[in-house]
Motif scaffolding. Structure first.
Motif, PDB file in Angstrom:
ATOM      1  N   SER A   1      15.730  -9.428   1.185  1.00  0.00           N
ATOM      2  CA  SER A   1      14.538 -10.505   1.185  1.00  0.00           C
ATOM      3  C   SER A   1      13.140  -9.069   0.476  1.00  0.00           C
ATOM      4  O   SER A   1      12.880  -8.939  -1.271  1.00  0.00           O
ATOM      5  CB  SER A   1      13.966 -11.257   2.106  1.00  0.00           C
ATOM      6  OG  SER A   1      15.168 -12.538   1.807  1.00  0.00           O
ATOM      7  N   HIS A   2      12.756  -8.603   0.889  1.00  0.00           N
ATOM      8  CA  HIS A   2      11.584  -7.974   0.594  1.00  0.00           C
ATOM      9  C   HIS A   2      11.224  -6.318   0.583  1.00  0.00           C
ATOM     10  O   HIS A   2      11.140  -5.827   0.192  1.00  0.00           O
ATOM     11  CB  HIS A   2      10.741  -7.774   1.575  1.00  0.00           C
ATOM     12  CG  HIS A   2       9.907  -8.800   2.095  1.00  0.00           C
ATOM     13  ND1 HIS A   2       9.733 -10.259   0.661  1.00  0.00           N
ATOM     14  CD2 HIS A   2      10.120 -10.312   2.708  1.00  0.00           C
ATOM     15  CE1 HIS A   2       9.563 -11.367   1.161  1.00  0.00           C
ATOM     16  NE2 HIS A   2       9.923 -11.718   2.384  1.00  0.00           N
ATOM     17  N   LEU A   3      13.329  -5.083   1.415  1.00  0.00           N
ATOM     18  CA  LEU A   3      13.248  -4.513   1.852  1.00  0.00           C
ATOM     19  C   LEU A   3      13.971  -3.328   1.146  1.00  0.00           C
ATOM     20  O   LEU A   3      14.723  -3.135   2.578  1.00  0.00           O
ATOM     21  CB  LEU A   3      12.143  -3.497   2.457  1.00  0.00           C
ATOM     22  CG  LEU A   3      10.268  -3.941   3.003  1.00  0.00           C
ATOM     23  CD1 LEU A   3      10.391  -3.592   4.542  1.00  0.00           C
ATOM     24  CD2 LEU A   3      10.216  -2.742   1.884  1.00  0.00           C
TER      25      LEU A   3
ATOM     26  N   GLN B   1      -3.672 -15.262   7.653  1.00  0.00           N
ATOM     27  CA  GLN B   1      -3.833 -16.297   6.715  1.00  0.00           C
ATOM     28  C   GLN B   1      -4.057 -17.937   7.342  1.00  0.00           C
ATOM     29  O   GLN B   1      -4.952 -18.537   6.877  1.00  0.00           O
ATOM     30  CB  GLN B   1      -3.391 -16.044   5.276  1.00  0.00           C
ATOM     31  CG  GLN B   1      -3.536 -15.363   4.532  1.00  0.00           C
ATOM     32  CD  GLN B   1      -4.237 -14.324   4.338  1.00  0.00           C
ATOM     33  OE1 GLN B   1      -5.353 -14.374   4.655  1.00  0.00           O
ATOM     34  NE2 GLN B   1      -3.950 -12.969   4.766  1.00  0.00           N
ATOM     35  N   PHE B   2      -2.933 -18.474   8.179  1.00  0.00           N
ATOM     36  CA  PHE B   2      -3.399 -19.213   9.551  1.00  0.00           C
ATOM     37  C   PHE B   2      -4.297 -19.412   9.926  1.00  0.00           C
ATOM     38  O   PHE B   2      -4.416 -19.229  10.562  1.00  0.00           O
ATOM     39  CB  PHE B   2      -1.846 -19.574   9.715  1.00  0.00           C
ATOM     40  CG  PHE B   2      -1.701 -20.634  10.467  1.00  0.00           C
ATOM     41  CD1 PHE B   2      -1.880 -22.539  10.499  1.00  0.00           C
ATOM     42  CD2 PHE B   2      -2.203 -20.727  12.146  1.00  0.00           C
ATOM     43  CE1 PHE B   2      -1.612 -23.401  11.316  1.00  0.00           C
ATOM     44  CE2 PHE B   2      -2.272 -21.188  13.012  1.00  0.00           C
ATOM     45  CZ  PHE B   2      -2.130 -23.517  12.560  1.00  0.00           C
ATOM     46  N   THR B   3      -4.821 -20.398   9.888  1.00  0.00           N
ATOM     47  CA  THR B   3      -6.000 -21.448  11.004  1.00  0.00           C
ATOM     48  C   THR B   3      -5.719 -22.250  10.934  1.00  0.00           C
ATOM     49  O   THR B   3      -4.984 -23.254  10.510  1.00  0.00           O
ATOM     50  CB  THR B   3      -7.756 -20.911  10.295  1.00  0.00           C
ATOM     51  OG1 THR B   3      -7.439 -21.815   9.636  1.00  0.00           O
ATOM     52  CG2 THR B   3      -7.590 -19.761   9.620  1.00  0.00           C
TER      53      THR B   3
ATOM     54  N   LEU C   1       5.384  -6.510   8.583  1.00  0.00           N
ATOM     55  CA  LEU C   1       4.913  -8.205   8.412  1.00  0.00           C
ATOM     56  C   LEU C   1       4.397  -8.764   7.804  1.00  0.00           C
ATOM     57  O   LEU C   1       3.538  -8.834   8.476  1.00  0.00           O
ATOM     58  CB  LEU C   1       5.500  -8.007  10.255  1.00  0.00           C
ATOM     59  CG  LEU C   1       6.928  -8.264  10.443  1.00  0.00           C
ATOM     60  CD1 LEU C   1       7.467  -7.873  11.574  1.00  0.00           C
ATOM     61  CD2 LEU C   1       8.314  -8.659   9.439  1.00  0.00           C
ATOM     62  N   THR C   2       3.963  -8.816   6.425  1.00  0.00           N
ATOM     63  CA  THR C   2       3.011  -8.961   6.130  1.00  0.00           C
ATOM     64  C   THR C   2       3.328  -9.735   4.431  1.00  0.00           C
ATOM     65  O   THR C   2       4.708  -9.837   4.192  1.00  0.00           O
ATOM     66  CB  THR C   2       1.122  -8.483   5.420  1.00  0.00           C
ATOM     67  OG1 THR C   2       0.050  -8.988   4.821  1.00  0.00           O
ATOM     68  CG2 THR C   2       2.308  -6.999   5.309  1.00  0.00           C
TER      69      THR C   2
ATOM     70  N   GLY D   1       2.182  -9.567   2.062  1.00  0.00           N
ATOM     71  CA  GLY D   1       1.313  -8.594   1.274  1.00  0.00           C
ATOM     72  C   GLY D   1       2.665  -7.239   0.784  1.00  0.00           C
ATOM     73  O   GLY D   1       2.861  -6.848   0.322  1.00  0.00           O
ATOM     74  N   VAL D   2       3.396  -7.675   2.158  1.00  0.00           N
ATOM     75  CA  VAL D   2       4.944  -6.516   1.656  1.00  0.00           C
ATOM     76  C   VAL D   2       5.268  -6.115   0.387  1.00  0.00           C
ATOM     77  O   VAL D   2       5.120  -5.035   0.334  1.00  0.00           O
ATOM     78  CB  VAL D   2       5.831  -6.974   2.434  1.00  0.00           C
ATOM     79  CG1 VAL D   2       6.873  -6.160   3.371  1.00  0.00           C
ATOM     80  CG2 VAL D   2       6.118  -8.454   3.334  1.00  0.00           C
ATOM     81  N   ASP D   3       5.421  -7.165  -0.354  1.00  0.00           N
ATOM     82  CA  ASP D   3       6.461  -6.908  -1.943  1.00  0.00           C
ATOM     83  C   ASP D   3       4.957  -5.488  -2.732  1.00  0.00           C
ATOM     84  O   ASP D   3       5.377  -5.043  -3.091  1.00  0.00           O
ATOM     85  CB  ASP D   3       6.207  -8.373  -2.254  1.00  0.00           C
ATOM     86  CG  ASP D   3       7.200  -8.687  -1.267  1.00  0.00           C
ATOM     87  OD1 ASP D   3       8.325  -8.261  -0.817  1.00  0.00           O
ATOM     88  OD2 ASP D   3       7.760 -10.513  -1.936  1.00  0.00           O
ATOM     89  N   ASP D   4       3.445  -6.390  -2.854  1.00  0.00           N
ATOM     90  CA  ASP D   4       3.208  -5.915  -3.373  1.00  0.00           C
ATOM     91  C   ASP D   4       2.490  -4.127  -2.749  1.00  0.00           C
ATOM     92  O   ASP D   4       2.779  -2.732  -3.109  1.00  0.00           O
ATOM     93  CB  ASP D   4       1.486  -6.237  -3.578  1.00  0.00           C
ATOM     94  CG  ASP D   4       1.732  -7.756  -3.959  1.00  0.00           C
ATOM     95  OD1 ASP D   4       2.025  -6.932  -4.884  1.00  0.00           O
ATOM     96  OD2 ASP D   4       0.785  -8.130  -3.846  1.00  0.00           O
ATOM     97  N   LEU D   5       2.578  -3.823  -0.847  1.00  0.00           N
ATOM     98  CA  LEU D   5       2.869  -2.556  -1.105  1.00  0.00           C
ATOM     99  C   LEU D   5       4.057  -1.925  -1.241  1.00  0.00           C
ATOM    100  O   LEU D   5       4.504  -0.809  -1.648  1.00  0.00           O
ATOM    101  CB  LEU D   5       2.581  -2.699   0.457  1.00  0.00           C
ATOM    102  CG  LEU D   5       0.972  -3.423   1.244  1.00  0.00           C
ATOM    103  CD1 LEU D   5       1.239  -3.350   3.559  1.00  0.00           C
ATOM    104  CD2 LEU D   5      -0.048  -2.574   0.790  1.00  0.00           C
TER     105      LEU D   5
END
Lengths: 229, 229
Positions: free
Chosen positions: B192-194, B41-43, A136-137, A139-143
């Motif tokens: 979407s990602h995995l 990354q949100f601040t 859940l980040t 960067g998932v796709d890169d990892l």
DNA sequence: ACAAATATAATAGTATTACTATCATTAATC
DNA sequence: GATTAATGATAGTAATACTATTATATTTGT
């Protein structure tokens, strides 16, 4: 005495921690420290103090703490796959094989002397509390492209293929398995912290109850007549 | 024109953001920004720039960014409960009620004009990607004591009680429901990602397929004869 | 056994984050 | 029109997540 080591995807680290003393201390102590502090409070500085080393030295093994977490959890899934291999290889019937898998996933995790510098109890608590943070980040796709989730995907794929053998018409094998793998840990978390979200209790019986729950979900779903395609 | 607002647990915030212009801007823009950047990354600084305000002002509404996330996700579950209420109140049969709940959980989330300053599509993406981070923290027990997970627990409890009505002998109602609530979002993330972890595809059909998967799991489990007590 | 290569330690430094504090200013309320 | 409260402007701090540099061990090849 030869210590068994897993061959993990070498994008998981900068220098292989299994092959040096410092590396092994990093793995061993980071498990204890992440377990104690939680991933957010864990830092390389604290780890360095713990093992009488320096931040800079740890950064030579792992790019950052997130990748260290991904490494530890990849180790866990490799360990699961290894145990599944051992305990299902002698079993012929795919339904029994599947039950064995579920039992391994649901059972209480205890120290495995095969792996010297790994505390499997602490590691399991880390998996329970931190697993989802590996993917859940942003960067998932890169990892994922680097293959860092290979262990988890491999366990998922193997169990799903058992289901395909048992019932080739069941259309949700992959979803069912990933759901089960994740809920197995999540339900234990709820039992400890959010009891109203689970039917398990926070006592010794929970591992058996968890197994029953998983078996119920899986076998009811795949044996059902009415398959919604 | 009177905008509808939920009465959320007042430990979720320091000052109620629904009742002031700045508060509404915080909610509105934090949703877009967390969606864009991801929670890590949100601040508050970036949010302050976005809404032409200051960090200090935002801190007057929320103790920290984690609590803001808990707030947004609590809002989501309140919204879900509200929709479940609306769409099930006219339905008599508990099985049909249950199906309606699953449909609401699985369906694509679209802008709901009832709530002006909320972008439900962005919020749903946040729930998919960040939900687990609300409770996977060393502070869970404290947050839970303050009642901050009340919305989620309420949805879970209501659906579980439907299951108790349908089959009083099914022993895993709470676990089944929490599993379904979480997997509903997780499977969309995987799509979407995995993709190898799911049987859904990353196209428009995924919401219907997701519904079928959830219905299959739930109804097969609770209708089964062999209930493992 | 010795030189070369490599790993680690020691130290320092940077940009960013997650806040806290103070005070002036603007807006709402009584 | 005075009081109260909310916001803005600004500053500051400790901790985090790194990177860089150099010195000192340790290992390895010949």
């Amino acid at each position: 005495m030869p210590t068994l080591a897993f061959k993990l995807n070498d994008h998981l680290y900068l220098r292989d921690p299994q092959h040096t003393q410092l590396g092994q201390k990093i793995i061993h102590s980071s498990m204890l420290l992440i377990d104690q502090l939680g991933f957010e409070q864990f830092t390389f500085k604290k780890l360095a103090e713990e093992i009488d080393s320096t931040e800079a030295s740890i950064y030579r093994y792992f790019e950052n703490k997130h990748r260290l977490l991904v490494y530890l959890i990849a180790w866990y899934w490799n360990w699961m796959e290894y145990r599944i291999e051992i305990f299902t290889s002698a079993v012929a019937d795919p339904k029994e094989k599947l039950k064995t898998c579920l039992r391994i996933l649901a059972e209480e995790k205890k120290y495995d002397p095969t792996f010297e510098f790994v505390n499997e109890e602490a590691l399991h608590r880390i998996v329970i509390a931190e697993l989802d943070k590996t993917y859940l980040t942003k960067g998932v796709d890169d990892l994922n492209k680097e293959g860092l989730f290979g262990g988890f995907k491999s366990v998922c794929g193997k169990i799903a293929s058992l289901i395909h053998v048992i019932n080739p018409n069941y259309p949700f094998a992959e979803s069912l398995v990933s759901t089960v793998l994740i809920t197995a840990n999540q339900q234990l978390f709820f039992a400890s912290h959010l009891p109203s979200l689970t039917s398990l209790e926070a006592n010794e019986s929970r591992f058996n109850r968890l197994y029953s729950f998983l078996e119920n979900i899986v076998f009811c779903s795949i044996n059902a007549e009415n398959n919604y395609a």
